[in-house]
Design a protein around this motif. Sequence first.
Motif, PDB file in Angstrom:
ATOM      1  N   ILE A 150      43.828  16.737   6.671  1.00  0.00           N
ATOM      2  CA  ILE A 150      44.268  16.752   8.065  1.00  0.00           C
ATOM      3  C   ILE A 150      44.629  18.155   8.529  1.00  0.00           C
ATOM      4  CG2 ILE A 150      46.757  16.374   7.721  1.00  0.00           C
ATOM      5  CD1 ILE A 150      44.455  14.594  10.274  1.00  0.00           C
ATOM      6  N   GLU A 151      44.955  19.058   7.596  1.00  0.00           N
ATOM      7  CA  GLU A 151      45.272  20.427   7.981  1.00  0.00           C
ATOM      8  C   GLU A 151      44.080  21.116   8.640  1.00  0.00           C
ATOM      9  OE1 GLU A 151      44.525  20.523   3.432  1.00  0.00           O
ATOM     10  OE2 GLU A 151      45.432  19.182   4.941  1.00  0.00           O
ATOM     11  N   LYS A 152      42.860  20.683   8.305  1.00  0.00           N
ATOM     12  CA  LYS A 152      41.677  21.260   8.941  1.00  0.00           C
ATOM     13  C   LYS A 152      41.651  20.925  10.430  1.00  0.00           C
ATOM     14  CE  LYS A 152      38.571  21.336   4.928  1.00  0.00           C
ATOM     15  NZ  LYS A 152      37.249  20.891   4.407  1.00  0.00           N
ATOM     16  N   VAL A 153      42.078  19.723  10.765  1.00  0.00           N
ATOM     17  CA  VAL A 153      42.135  19.302  12.166  1.00  0.00           C
ATOM     18  C   VAL A 153      43.195  20.095  12.920  1.00  0.00           C
ATOM     19  CG1 VAL A 153      42.668  17.381  13.718  1.00  0.00           C
ATOM     20  CG2 VAL A 153      41.237  17.014  11.683  1.00  0.00           C
ATOM     21  N   ALA A 170      32.872  12.579   9.288  1.00  0.00           N
ATOM     22  CA  ALA A 170      31.412  12.649   9.217  1.00  0.00           C
ATOM     23  C   ALA A 170      30.965  13.742   8.257  1.00  0.00           C
ATOM     24  CB  ALA A 170      30.837  12.899  10.611  1.00  0.00           C
ATOM     25  N   ALA A 171      31.676  14.861   8.253  1.00  0.00           N
ATOM     26  CA  ALA A 171      31.339  15.967   7.358  1.00  0.00           C
ATOM     27  C   ALA A 171      31.552  15.569   5.895  1.00  0.00           C
ATOM     28  CB  ALA A 171      32.173  17.192   7.703  1.00  0.00           C
ATOM     29  N   VAL A 172      32.641  14.831   5.624  1.00  0.00           N
ATOM     30  CA  VAL A 172      32.903  14.373   4.256  1.00  0.00           C
ATOM     31  C   VAL A 172      31.815  13.393   3.816  1.00  0.00           C
ATOM     32  CG1 VAL A 172      34.488  13.106   2.760  1.00  0.00           C
ATOM     33  CG2 VAL A 172      35.392  14.740   4.415  1.00  0.00           C
ATOM     34  N   ARG A 173      31.431  12.482   4.703  1.00  0.00           N
ATOM     35  CA  ARG A 173      30.386  11.518   4.353  1.00  0.00           C
ATOM     36  C   ARG A 173      29.074  12.226   4.036  1.00  0.00           C
ATOM     37  NH1 ARG A 173      32.554   8.758   9.061  1.00  0.00           N
ATOM     38  NH2 ARG A 173      33.952   7.074   8.379  1.00  0.00           N
ATOM     39  N   LYS A 174      28.801  13.292   4.736  1.00  0.00           N
ATOM     40  CA  LYS A 174      27.576  14.058   4.482  1.00  0.00           C
ATOM     41  C   LYS A 174      27.635  14.747   3.126  1.00  0.00           C
ATOM     42  CE  LYS A 174      24.463  17.407   6.632  1.00  0.00           C
ATOM     43  NZ  LYS A 174      24.236  18.292   7.816  1.00  0.00           N
ATOM     44  N   ARG A 175      28.817  15.283   2.776  1.00  0.00           N
ATOM     45  CA  ARG A 175      28.977  15.952   1.479  1.00  0.00           C
ATOM     46  C   ARG A 175      29.017  14.977   0.322  1.00  0.00           C
ATOM     47  NH1 ARG A 175      32.854  18.950   4.343  1.00  0.00           N
ATOM     48  NH2 ARG A 175      34.581  17.844   3.333  1.00  0.00           N
ATOM     49  N   LEU A 190      38.256  15.402  16.487  1.00  0.00           N
ATOM     50  CA  LEU A 190      38.105  16.259  15.316  1.00  0.00           C
ATOM     51  C   LEU A 190      38.275  15.483  14.011  1.00  0.00           C
ATOM     52  CD1 LEU A 190      40.009  19.422  16.607  1.00  0.00           C
ATOM     53  CD2 LEU A 190      37.543  19.188  16.244  1.00  0.00           C
ATOM     54  N   VAL A 191      39.132  14.483  14.026  1.00  0.00           N
ATOM     55  CA  VAL A 191      39.271  13.623  12.840  1.00  0.00           C
ATOM     56  C   VAL A 191      37.935  12.957  12.517  1.00  0.00           C
ATOM     57  CG1 VAL A 191      40.271  11.449  12.005  1.00  0.00           C
ATOM     58  CG2 VAL A 191      41.748  13.207  12.980  1.00  0.00           C
ATOM     59  N   GLU A 192      37.268  12.431  13.543  1.00  0.00           N
ATOM     60  CA  GLU A 192      35.982  11.766  13.320  1.00  0.00           C
ATOM     61  C   GLU A 192      34.916  12.747  12.854  1.00  0.00           C
ATOM     62  OE1 GLU A 192      35.507   8.511  13.189  1.00  0.00           O
ATOM     63  OE2 GLU A 192      37.673   8.435  13.520  1.00  0.00           O
ATOM     64  N   LEU A 193      34.937  13.962  13.378  1.00  0.00           N
ATOM     65  CA  LEU A 193      33.987  14.983  12.932  1.00  0.00           C
ATOM     66  C   LEU A 193      34.218  15.343  11.471  1.00  0.00           C
ATOM     67  CD1 LEU A 193      33.792  17.431  15.990  1.00  0.00           C
ATOM     68  CD2 LEU A 193      32.021  15.847  15.175  1.00  0.00           C
ATOM     69  N   GLU A 194      35.487  15.439  11.064  1.00  0.00           N
ATOM     70  CA  GLU A 194      35.806  15.735   9.673  1.00  0.00           C
ATOM     71  C   GLU A 194      35.343  14.606   8.755  1.00  0.00           C
ATOM     72  OE1 GLU A 194      37.071  18.404   8.023  1.00  0.00           O
ATOM     73  OE2 GLU A 194      36.813  19.468   9.918  1.00  0.00           O
TER      74      GLU A 194
END
Length: 242
Positions: free
Chosen positions: A74-77, A58-63, A52-56
């Motif tokens: 990290i609270e999102k994870v 990736a999402a930030v890099r996309k934004r 989930l850290v890696e998915l988060e």
Amino acid sequence: MYKNYIFDLYGTLIDINTDEWCDDLWKKMAILYGYKGAHYTYDELNSEYDRLVELEKAAVRKRHPEYKVVDIKIEKVFKKLFTQKGVKTTKSQIAFIAEAFRCYSTKYIKLYDGVIDLLDTLKAKGRKIYLLSNAQRYFTENELNMLGLTGYFDGICISSDEECSKPDFYYYKTLFDRYGLEKSESIMIGNDYLSDIGGAADFGIDSLYIHQSISPEIEGELRSTYTVMDGDVYKIKKLTVK
């Protein structure tokens, strides 16, 4: 000399040792998640956390494709580890989980000798003090309060809030734009030759490198204006405060 003193936190003002990879941490966290109905084995929880850290990220890099070095909240994870097991949570429950994780993973935490003397001196001379830290809000806010540092800062930037980390140019720019700082009046002080010193040099400000036991090994050029290689915080005042 300088009007604005910008500090890194961990390894510069705070001496800390954490271990987020030990089995004991994940065994305790699996029990804690189980208490709330989210059942994992400890190794499953560890693996899901990493995924989930890696998915988060990736999402930030996309934004933010303009960021070279990203950070996440990290609270999102911690929340997703509940929701994917069908468990609803509150913000206060997630805050508690984050605090427990940090507490379980911390071996020790303390201020370096000379930190309070340095900050008191800067305040007495009317200098402005800022924090630019690669850190998690849910961890760092508690530690700043616990160690009595919060009130010293005229401004605080934490990388998880901005989803951007040192040595990224945009993270330095965020601090300077938010608080109206001038480059010629500012110095960055930190223990990481790349994140703190390299980032400061690329952004165009002076810096002081202080080497501590947890500092990364220097590989290549150290681009600091001033250097303290023996970890003596008292020397920061001698070198930079007039």
